[in-house]
Scaffold this motif. Sequence first.
Motif, mmCIF file in Angstrom:
data_model
loop_
_atom_site.group_PDB
_atom_site.id
_atom_site.type_symbol
_atom_site.label_atom_id
_atom_site.label_comp_id
_atom_site.label_asym_id
_atom_site.label_seq_id
_atom_site.Cartn_x
_atom_site.Cartn_y
_atom_site.Cartn_z
ATOM 1 N N ARG A 148 27.672 -0.991 30.814
ATOM 2 C CA ARG A 148 26.306 -0.507 30.796
ATOM 3 C C ARG A 148 26.194 0.678 31.754
ATOM 4 N NH1 ARG A 148 21.231 -2.832 33.228
ATOM 5 N NH2 ARG A 148 21.065 -0.604 33.722
ATOM 6 N N SER A 149 25.123 1.452 31.575
ATOM 7 C CA SER A 149 24.798 2.546 32.473
ATOM 8 C C SER A 149 24.335 1.989 33.817
ATOM 9 C CB SER A 149 23.688 3.388 31.842
ATOM 10 O OG SER A 149 23.106 4.255 32.784
ATOM 11 N N THR A 150 24.478 2.802 34.848
ATOM 12 C CA THR A 150 23.944 2.409 36.156
ATOM 13 C C THR A 150 22.498 2.864 36.331
ATOM 14 O OG1 THR A 150 24.719 4.442 37.245
ATOM 15 C CG2 THR A 150 26.236 2.571 37.204
ATOM 16 N N GLU A 151 21.930 3.527 35.343
ATOM 17 C CA GLU A 151 20.550 3.991 35.440
ATOM 18 C C GLU A 151 19.574 2.846 35.168
ATOM 19 O OE1 GLU A 151 19.746 7.332 33.022
ATOM 20 O OE2 GLU A 151 21.358 8.559 33.867
ATOM 21 N N GLY A 152 18.382 2.947 35.773
ATOM 22 C CA GLY A 152 17.345 1.955 35.509
ATOM 23 C C GLY A 152 17.778 0.565 35.877
ATOM 24 N N CYS A 153 18.408 0.431 37.041
ATOM 25 C CA CYS A 153 19.079 -0.833 37.334
ATOM 26 C C CYS A 153 18.398 -1.681 38.389
ATOM 27 C CB CYS A 153 20.522 -0.551 37.770
ATOM 28 S SG CYS A 153 20.667 0.739 39.015
ATOM 29 N N GLY A 154 17.342 -1.225 39.013
ATOM 30 C CA GLY A 154 16.735 -2.031 40.066
ATOM 31 C C GLY A 154 15.781 -3.083 39.545
ATOM 32 N N GLY A 155 15.747 -4.226 40.216
ATOM 33 C CA GLY A 155 14.748 -5.263 39.954
ATOM 34 C C GLY A 155 14.643 -5.661 38.496
ATOM 35 N N ASP A 156 13.384 -5.726 38.017
ATOM 36 C CA ASP A 156 13.133 -6.182 36.660
ATOM 37 C C ASP A 156 13.638 -5.206 35.596
ATOM 38 O OD1 ASP A 156 11.975 -8.476 37.540
ATOM 39 O OD2 ASP A 156 9.925 -7.719 37.426
ATOM 40 N N ARG A 157 13.998 -3.973 35.996
ATOM 41 C CA ARG A 157 14.482 -3.007 35.015
ATOM 42 C C ARG A 157 15.815 -3.412 34.403
ATOM 43 N NH1 ARG A 157 14.642 2.186 38.445
ATOM 44 N NH2 ARG A 157 14.896 0.668 40.103
ATOM 45 N N LEU A 158 16.463 -4.426 34.967
ATOM 46 C CA LEU A 158 17.724 -4.889 34.396
ATOM 47 C C LEU A 158 17.528 -5.585 33.064
ATOM 48 C CD1 LEU A 158 19.606 -6.225 37.530
ATOM 49 C CD2 LEU A 158 20.417 -4.490 35.958
#
Length: 214
Positions: free
Chosen positions: A202-212
């Motif tokens: 997966r990309s490392t973008e949009g990875c914090g908290g609930d964005r996973l």
Amino acid sequence: MTQAAHVRPYRPGDREALAEICIRTADNGGDSRHLYPDPELMPTLFAAPYAHLEPELTFVLDDGSGQAVGYILGTADTRQFVDAFRKIWLPQVTERFPEPDGTPSTFVEDMTALLHRPERMILPELDGHPAHLHIDLLPPWQRKGYGRELMGTFLDALHAKGVPAVHLSMLVANTPARAFYDRLGFHEIEVPDPGPLAYLGRSTEGCGGDRLGR
């Protein structure tokens, strides 16, 4: 006053806890002590080299008392890690775990042979996902959201380093783990002849908290 459980950076004093977590989860998510005459083989393969070579990408779940009960660790660059594994890590552990002579004939010999073949981690199909990771939590700490928190912390650290994507490998038989990774937005990466493994990325973008993802 005892703190709540929380994710924090690895400290050298966590080394024994990392090994214990790895040993107790290395048999398809279960305790592996019955499989190996020297149970340190699994952490020597899958945990200790990362904490030694890239401690800045090693994070633990602290139970609130200072004790690590889970971890996530890995590398920002698999090809560079393989080079460091061979040049720096293997010389430190070869005396304890010598390379088997000839073709491995037992499960323990198979795993020991893996230790001496770090180049197995390099597959051209994974070059678009240069980082890779391992994540493990002791059973009482699973399915409580801590795995998601560990993953978010690790992916944020990769993203801050400018690493675009990450991969992992897992046993196809470990269906609970696959469900966990699917919820976090991982997708399967096709590689030739993967055997019992699946490769996910997966990309490392949009990875914090609930964005996973959920």
